[in-house]
Design a protein around this motif. Structure first.
Motif, PDB file in Angstrom:
ATOM      1  N   ARG A 398      30.081  22.890  28.774  1.00  0.00           N
ATOM      2  CA  ARG A 398      30.640  23.301  27.647  1.00  0.00           C
ATOM      3  C   ARG A 398      30.889  24.693  27.896  1.00  0.00           C
ATOM      4  N   ASP A 399      32.126  25.262  27.460  1.00  0.00           N
ATOM      5  CA  ASP A 399      32.581  26.593  27.621  1.00  0.00           C
ATOM      6  C   ASP A 399      33.129  26.966  26.285  1.00  0.00           C
ATOM      7  N   ASN A 400      32.441  27.644  25.635  1.00  0.00           N
ATOM      8  CA  ASN A 400      33.104  28.172  24.299  1.00  0.00           C
ATOM      9  C   ASN A 400      32.915  29.907  24.215  1.00  0.00           C
ATOM     10  N   SER A 401      32.176  30.542  25.123  1.00  0.00           N
ATOM     11  CA  SER A 401      31.855  31.992  24.981  1.00  0.00           C
ATOM     12  C   SER A 401      32.884  32.609  25.427  1.00  0.00           C
ATOM     13  N   ASN A 402      33.639  32.382  26.176  1.00  0.00           N
ATOM     14  CA  ASN A 402      34.868  33.292  26.699  1.00  0.00           C
ATOM     15  C   ASN A 402      35.763  33.676  25.463  1.00  0.00           C
ATOM     16  N   GLU A 403      36.163  32.316  24.674  1.00  0.00           N
ATOM     17  CA  GLU A 403      37.149  32.602  23.621  1.00  0.00           C
ATOM     18  C   GLU A 403      36.330  33.461  22.585  1.00  0.00           C
ATOM     19  N   VAL A 404      35.263  33.281  22.256  1.00  0.00           N
ATOM     20  CA  VAL A 404      34.601  34.283  21.229  1.00  0.00           C
ATOM     21  C   VAL A 404      34.385  35.667  21.568  1.00  0.00           C
ATOM     22  N   HIS A 405      34.108  35.829  22.918  1.00  0.00           N
ATOM     23  CA  HIS A 405      33.916  37.371  23.428  1.00  0.00           C
ATOM     24  C   HIS A 405      35.036  37.911  23.429  1.00  0.00           C
ATOM     25  N   GLU A 406      36.000  37.084  24.110  1.00  0.00           N
ATOM     26  CA  GLU A 406      37.610  37.744  23.955  1.00  0.00           C
ATOM     27  C   GLU A 406      37.968  38.126  22.383  1.00  0.00           C
ATOM     28  N   TYR A 407      37.712  37.219  21.744  1.00  0.00           N
ATOM     29  CA  TYR A 407      38.168  37.696  20.175  1.00  0.00           C
ATOM     30  C   TYR A 407      37.517  39.159  19.686  1.00  0.00           C
ATOM     31  N   GLU A 408      36.075  39.056  19.968  1.00  0.00           N
ATOM     32  CA  GLU A 408      35.436  40.164  19.239  1.00  0.00           C
ATOM     33  C   GLU A 408      35.818  41.472  20.227  1.00  0.00           C
TER      34      GLU A 408
END
Length: 411
Positions: A398-408
């Motif tokens: 599962r991969d969702n960390s990149n999207e959130v960190h890029e958003y921040e």
């Protein structure tokens, strides 16, 4: 300290300009929190936030001579619009100093109310210093966004409206930035009903109220980092702190992730658009230990630009498990992509993005990476999809960390 009569007078003063925003009962937040939850939608206030109340109350109390000099304020946006409209209504000049990164929608709205806008500094505190310089040079009257008793008095009228409509409210959840809103709401509410509980909610990346309460005086934070730009204040006001220490029962913090989730739920379930700082009290519902209580969350503002809305919806979907991104290594032979697609279709997972990369792995002649993004109904649905893929011999990551960190980082 302000009296209940002061708040009642302020409410009369605001009678012709402030909208009496009606409480909205929330079945979805009631179910999630275990309480009977209502939302006070100050995003529907004139100028799109509660700030008009305090600004108008302050300027309306000025003498004719003071009004002739004009007023000046520093603001991340909402106070700016409140001061601009109040000055326009009361016939005085307004100069507003805003941080350079302020959302364009707030800058333009402030100008449309007839105010002169000066952009200075990266955060509120730096804009404030510039406003003080201009005030001294031009003899303007300073209208502080939170550290002024006349402003605090105006904000407290929100509590009077809430308790008139819901006199048996048990808990009020209030966003905290500089402290003016919670100072006024807490004082007015406690003076009206001493048994009511007041809970402040501030961003974990800008917890100036908690720092001040711990030190028993305002503390300048080294830095602030939050998507709640309207609450990104390094130091809470000393006047506001006096009221917080006297009347506020608890301060809790929420993360940017929790704000993203709150944004999505309020928009989807109530068709209401709230800005990040305005949603603090809604995100804070999860922090309540109490159950079975009548709770009011003050949604303090809704001034947010369209691009940020799009980003917040996307990230909110990720946080809520409504968008699921995963990677899986497949044997490099025909039929594997079709097989994965079949499994996803059987699980009613709607594919919205797919990347088939033969060059991701060094051992590319034997395996390829498949990265898939699907729309789901939440975490239980994700679990069913994962189990179905595992059953067919596919191990997924599962991969969702990149999207959130890029958003921040973008924020």
């Amino acid at each position: 300290m302000l009296s209940l009569y002061d708040f009642i007078e302020a409410r009369e003063r605001l009678g012709t300009v402030a909208v009496k925003t009606k409480l909205i009962h929330s079945s979805v937040f009631s179910k999630e929190s275990g309480n009977d939850v209502y939302i006070k939608p100050e995003n529907l206030q004139r100028t799109g936030s509660f700030k008009l109340r305090g600004a108008y109350n302050k300027i309306a109390k000025l003498s004719k001579e003071e009004k002739s000099h004009g007023v000046i304020a520093s603001s991340a946006g909402n106070h700016a619009q409140g001061v601009a409209l109040a000055a326009q209504r009361l016939g005085t000049k307004a100069v507003i100093v805003m941080p350079k990164p302020s959302p364009l929608i707030k800058v333009e709205a402030t100008k449309q109310y007839g105010a002169e806008v000066v952009l200075a500094g990266e955060v509120y505190d730096e804009a404030y210093q510039k406003a003080v310089e201009l005030q001294e040079a031009n003899n303007y009257v300073f209208v502080h966004p939170f550290n002024d008793e006349d402003v605090i008095e105006g904000q407290g009228t929100i509590a009077l409206e809430i308790l008139e409509e819901l006199p048996d409210a048990d808990i009020l959840l209030v966003p905290v930035g500089g402290g003016g809103l919670i100072a006024g709401v807490a004082a007015a509410a406690k003076l009206k009903n001493p048994s009511i509980k007041i809970v402040g909610v501030e961003p974990s990346g800008a917890a100036s109220a908690l720092a001040a309460l711990k030190a028993h005086h305002p503390v300048m934070l080294d830095s602030v980092s939050t998507i709640a730009d309207g609450a990104a204040v390094k130091q809470i006001g000393d006047v506001a702190l006096k009221y917080i220490e006297e009347y506020v029962d608890e301060i809790v913090t929420v993360s940017d992730y929790e704000l993203m989730e709150a944004f999505l739920m309020v928009a989807e379930k109530h068709k209401i658009v709230g800005e990040n700082a305005g949603l603090l009290s809604v995100a804070g519902l999860k922090k309540l230990k109490e159950k079975g209580k009548k709770v009011v969350s003050i949604l303090s503002g809704g001034n947010i630009d369209v691009l940020t809305i799009a980003s917040m919806i996307t990230k909110g979907l990720i946080v809520r498990g409504r968008i699921f991104t995963f990677s899986v290594n497949l044997p490099d032979k025909p039929g594997q992509l079709v097989n994965v697609s079949r499994i996803l279709a059987e699980q009613n997972a709607n594919v919205i993005k797919l990347e088939h990369n033969q060059f991701k792995n060094l051992d590319r002649f034997h395996e390829v990476e498949l990265r898939v993004t699907v729309e789901t109904n939440g975490e239980e649905h994700i679990q069913r999809i994962t189990e179905a893929l595992n059953k067919e011999g596919y191990s997924i990551l599962r991969d969702n960390s990149n999207e959130v960190h890029e958003y921040e980082s973008a924020e």
